[in-house]
Write a protein that holds these residues in place. Structure first.
Motif, PDB file in Angstrom:
ATOM      1  N   ARG A   1       8.505  -1.005  14.774  1.00  0.00           N
ATOM      2  CA  ARG A   1       7.979  -0.466  16.033  1.00  0.00           C
ATOM      3  C   ARG A   1       8.034   1.063  16.086  1.00  0.00           C
ATOM      4  O   ARG A   1       7.361   1.671  16.908  1.00  0.00           O
ATOM      5  CB  ARG A   1       8.763  -1.048  17.211  1.00  0.00           C
ATOM      6  CG  ARG A   1       8.435  -2.493  17.514  1.00  0.00           C
ATOM      7  CD  ARG A   1       7.112  -2.628  18.236  1.00  0.00           C
ATOM      8  NE  ARG A   1       6.831  -4.011  18.613  1.00  0.00           N
ATOM      9  CZ  ARG A   1       5.752  -4.396  19.281  1.00  0.00           C
ATOM     10  NH1 ARG A   1       4.849  -3.494  19.630  1.00  0.00           N
ATOM     11  NH2 ARG A   1       5.559  -5.659  19.575  1.00  0.00           N
TER      12      ARG A   1
ATOM     13  N   THR B   1       3.293  -9.971  13.247  1.00  0.00           N
ATOM     14  CA  THR B   1       1.984  -9.702  12.671  1.00  0.00           C
ATOM     15  C   THR B   1       1.589  -8.271  13.013  1.00  0.00           C
ATOM     16  O   THR B   1       1.563  -7.888  14.182  1.00  0.00           O
ATOM     17  CB  THR B   1       0.918 -10.667  13.219  1.00  0.00           C
ATOM     18  OG1 THR B   1       1.283 -12.011  12.911  1.00  0.00           O
ATOM     19  CG2 THR B   1      -0.448 -10.367  12.597  1.00  0.00           C
TER      20      THR B   1
ATOM     21  N   THR C   1      -1.493  -2.645  15.531  1.00  0.00           N
ATOM     22  CA  THR C   1      -0.951  -3.307  16.708  1.00  0.00           C
ATOM     23  C   THR C   1      -0.051  -4.440  16.223  1.00  0.00           C
ATOM     24  O   THR C   1      -0.230  -4.958  15.111  1.00  0.00           O
ATOM     25  CB  THR C   1      -2.061  -3.883  17.604  1.00  0.00           C
ATOM     26  OG1 THR C   1      -2.861  -4.804  16.835  1.00  0.00           O
ATOM     27  CG2 THR C   1      -2.958  -2.776  18.136  1.00  0.00           C
ATOM     28  N   TYR C   2       0.903  -4.840  17.057  1.00  0.00           N
ATOM     29  CA  TYR C   2       1.889  -5.814  16.638  1.00  0.00           C
ATOM     30  C   TYR C   2       1.926  -6.999  17.595  1.00  0.00           C
ATOM     31  O   TYR C   2       1.701  -6.851  18.790  1.00  0.00           O
ATOM     32  CB  TYR C   2       3.284  -5.183  16.591  1.00  0.00           C
ATOM     33  CG  TYR C   2       3.372  -3.932  15.754  1.00  0.00           C
ATOM     34  CD1 TYR C   2       3.538  -4.004  14.384  1.00  0.00           C
ATOM     35  CD2 TYR C   2       3.284  -2.671  16.335  1.00  0.00           C
ATOM     36  CE1 TYR C   2       3.623  -2.856  13.601  1.00  0.00           C
ATOM     37  CE2 TYR C   2       3.361  -1.522  15.574  1.00  0.00           C
ATOM     38  CZ  TYR C   2       3.535  -1.628  14.209  1.00  0.00           C
ATOM     39  OH  TYR C   2       3.600  -0.497  13.445  1.00  0.00           O
ATOM     40  N   SER C   3       2.255  -8.163  17.064  1.00  0.00           N
ATOM     41  CA  SER C   3       2.503  -9.345  17.880  1.00  0.00           C
ATOM     42  C   SER C   3       3.665 -10.113  17.247  1.00  0.00           C
ATOM     43  O   SER C   3       3.920  -9.984  16.042  1.00  0.00           O
ATOM     44  CB  SER C   3       1.260 -10.233  17.973  1.00  0.00           C
ATOM     45  OG  SER C   3       0.851 -10.683  16.686  1.00  0.00           O
ATOM     46  N   TYR C   4       4.356 -10.924  18.060  1.00  0.00           N
ATOM     47  CA  TYR C   4       5.541 -11.624  17.567  1.00  0.00           C
ATOM     48  C   TYR C   4       5.474 -13.090  17.955  1.00  0.00           C
ATOM     49  O   TYR C   4       5.226 -13.425  19.118  1.00  0.00           O
ATOM     50  CB  TYR C   4       6.801 -10.982  18.143  1.00  0.00           C
ATOM     51  CG  TYR C   4       8.083 -11.649  17.706  1.00  0.00           C
ATOM     52  CD1 TYR C   4       8.511 -11.564  16.391  1.00  0.00           C
ATOM     53  CD2 TYR C   4       8.866 -12.360  18.626  1.00  0.00           C
ATOM     54  CE1 TYR C   4       9.687 -12.169  15.981  1.00  0.00           C
ATOM     55  CE2 TYR C   4      10.048 -12.964  18.229  1.00  0.00           C
ATOM     56  CZ  TYR C   4      10.456 -12.864  16.906  1.00  0.00           C
ATOM     57  OH  TYR C   4      11.616 -13.467  16.493  1.00  0.00           O
ATOM     58  N   ASP C   5       5.693 -13.963  16.967  1.00  0.00           N
ATOM     59  CA  ASP C   5       5.737 -15.404  17.187  1.00  0.00           C
ATOM     60  C   ASP C   5       7.203 -15.812  17.234  1.00  0.00           C
ATOM     61  O   ASP C   5       7.886 -15.834  16.197  1.00  0.00           O
ATOM     62  CB  ASP C   5       5.008 -16.135  16.058  1.00  0.00           C
ATOM     63  CG  ASP C   5       4.874 -17.630  16.335  1.00  0.00           C
ATOM     64  OD1 ASP C   5       5.774 -18.199  16.977  1.00  0.00           O
ATOM     65  OD2 ASP C   5       3.871 -18.230  15.899  1.00  0.00           O
TER      66      ASP C   5
END
Length: 299
Positions: A55, A75, A64-68
């Motif tokens: 980050r 990602t 851009t970031y995403s979190y599962d």
């Protein structure tokens, strides 16, 4: 000219960065990581390799970031979706554009943050990464950070000065600490220059020079505060500075004053405003000086 993607010998970084940092604090470690001119206190060592928070590479125009939460997978996706990176805590591999990539150390999740190795940042994410072996510093720049660096070194004078004020300050442990009182922060630049400047706060004047890595390094200090029993001085006093421009941020009263100082020390105020009465100047510290042209452009 250095390449945009440059390999980094991360093994040269030898210890974890600890502790806080402020404009008047000693550097916390002989091994430091800077991202877009900002010191990263959160960097860590794993298996002899330096990791930084993913980050901390915050650049919405780049990734851009995403979190599962179910799979603990982060990602990272480029704005044009041409690059997609999957990272999973505890793994020593990542997926880059559908292909498995072996990392030189394990991905770490700590306090909800994903940490990745520096080498992966340069080779797979496409950031600029360089290691300054002389000063033991890792320099990382995102695309937006690289653009800011180019402006700092050779761009518009006022825009470059705004970037300077956002840089972390590198101040040796034996430097002076402010012990006076005051509610004004004044920045002074040699006329036409960005890469040399002073900060005056609480009676302590600190002179900085911006180095080739785009970092502001303290070179000289003088303490003239009323609370000091005698004038204190540290470092080598700068020479060859004639006329100057100044910008005074009187944050206690929401005031701002700027002007010129000639070679003999005569001060000429060029303008002032009150941010409460003129909200458009909120957070403004640097303004263009009419007729001033930049003279310290670096190739």
């Amino acid at each position: 000219m250095k390449k945009w993607i440059k390999p980094l010998v991360t093994a040269a970084l030898g210890c974890v960065l600890l502790g806080g940092y402020s404009a008047y604090a000693a550097s916390p470690s002989p091994n430091q990581v800077f991202i877009d001119g900002q010191l990263q206190n959160g960097a860590m060592m794993v298996e002899g390799r330096t990791l930084v928070q993913l980050r901390s590479l915050d650049d919405p125009a780049w990734l851009t970031y995403s979190y599962d939460a179910k799979t603990h997978t982060v990602t990272a996706r480029s704005k044009d979706n041409r690059k997609v990176v999957l990272l999973q805590a505890g793994q020593k591999t990542a997926t880059v554009d559908g292909k498995r990539v072996t990392l030189d150390t394990t991905i770490v999740n700590k306090d909800g943050h994903t940490y990745v190795p520096l080498r992966f940042i340069s080779e797979s994410l496409g950031a600029y990464v360089d290691y300054n072996s002389k000063d033991k510093r890792a320099i990382i720049r995102t695309p937006v950070g690289q653009t800011a660096f180019n402006t700092l070194m050779r761009g518009d004078l006022s825009e470059a000065r705004k970037i300077v004020l956002k840089l972390s300050r590198i101040i040796p442990s034996d430097a002076l600490q402010p012990n006076g009182e005051g509610f004004t922060l004044t920045y002074t630049f040699p006329e036409g220059e960005t890469l040399r400047f002073t900060e005056e706060y609480k009676g302590l004047t600190t002179y900085f020079e911006v180095n080739a890595d785009g970092l502001a390094v303290a070179k000289w200090q003088k303490d003239s505060s009323l609370l000091s029993s005698k004038q204190r001085e540290w470092g080598a006093k700068p020479v060859g500075i004639g006329s100057k421009v100044y910008f005074s941020d009187m944050w206690m009263t929401d005031g701002f004053v700027y002007g010129k100082i000639d070679a003999e020390g005569k001060v000429t105020e060029l303008g002032n405003f009150n941010r409460e009465k003129e909200p458009k100047y909120k957070n403004v510290v640097i303004v263009p000086i009419e007729g001033e042209k930049r003279v310290d452009i670096k190739s």
